[in-house]
Write a protein that holds these residues in place. Structure first.
Motif, short mmCIF file in Angstrom:
data_model
loop_
_atom_site.label_atom_id
_atom_site.label_comp_id
_atom_site.label_asym_id
_atom_site.label_seq_id
_atom_site.Cartn_x
_atom_site.Cartn_y
_atom_site.Cartn_z
N LEU A 98 12.22 -7.66 -1.59
CA LEU A 98 11.72 -6.55 -0.77
C LEU A 98 12.00 -5.19 -1.40
CD1 LEU A 98 12.71 -7.83 2.79
CD2 LEU A 98 10.40 -7.64 1.84
N ILE A 120 9.11 -4.73 -4.44
CA ILE A 120 7.66 -4.88 -4.25
C ILE A 120 7.04 -3.50 -4.42
CG2 ILE A 120 5.83 -5.32 -2.57
CD1 ILE A 120 7.53 -7.54 -1.40
N TRP A 156 5.13 -1.24 -3.09
CA TRP A 156 4.48 -1.06 -1.79
C TRP A 156 3.23 -0.21 -1.87
CZ3 TRP A 156 5.92 -4.47 1.60
CH2 TRP A 156 7.21 -4.99 1.56
N ASN A 157 3.19 0.75 -2.79
CA ASN A 157 1.99 1.60 -2.90
C ASN A 157 0.78 0.82 -3.38
OD1 ASN A 157 3.07 1.21 -5.44
ND2 ASN A 157 2.51 3.24 -6.20
N TRP A 180 0.36 -2.42 -2.52
CA TRP A 180 0.25 -3.54 -1.59
C TRP A 180 -1.17 -3.64 -1.06
CZ3 TRP A 180 3.70 -7.25 -0.67
CH2 TRP A 180 3.55 -8.05 0.44
N ASN A 190 -3.33 -1.03 1.35
CA ASN A 190 -2.93 0.39 1.27
C ASN A 190 -3.92 1.19 0.48
OD1 ASN A 190 -0.66 0.11 2.78
ND2 ASN A 190 0.71 -0.07 1.04
#
Length: 144
Positions: free
Chosen positions: A133, A136, A138-139, A141, A144
């Motif tokens: 976590l 990852i 996230w941007n 993902w 998004n």
């Protein structure tokens, strides 16, 4: 090929997170419930192990064919946070997470019949999940 692998790697993350989380929750319930670790519980541990290993294989292939992977290790990439994430931080952290999850499962499968199998999976899968976590991207993902 690259785009397909990238999408597969991105969406496979959902299976990895679900599998590791289910295995972790089962292990915590068994550990704190003082239950014996059975062969069924060992097989539930595979829900976290197998997708994690498949994701790792896809990630290794992607690392070598992606412009964000090994090709991104140019001079000064450590000064760029996005390049550093894809070239170094994400792969290294995921390798450590996969190793920890593998160790947790390998130790647990030898402890069938005791309660310590749950403890092994809970600790190692838990640390592995936190590492996954934490790195990852996230941007990037999906959605998004």
């Amino acid at each position: 090929m690259y785009t397909g692998l990238q999408h597969l790697h991105s969406y496979m993350t959902y299976l990895v997170l679900a599998g590791v989380l289910i295995s972790l929750l089962v292990a915590l319930a068994g550990w704190f419930g003082n239950k014996p670790f059975t062969d069924k519980d060992r097989k539930l541990g595979l829900l976290g192990l197998i997708p994690t290993h498949l994701q790792w294989v896809i990630g290794v292939i992607l690392y070598f064919v992606s412009p964000l992977g090994l090709d991104g290790a140019t001079e000064g990439f450590m000064k760029n946070s996005v390049s550093r994430l894809y070239v170094l931080e994400h792969p290294l952290t995921m390798i450590i997470a996969v190793v920890l999850i593998t160790i947790g499962y390998s130790r647990a499968k030898r402890m069938v019949g005791t309660g310590n199998g749950f403890k092994s999976i809970a600790i190692f899968y838990g640390i592995g999940l936190i590492l996954i976590l934490s790195r990852i991207p996230w941007n990037a993902w999906p959605g998004n």
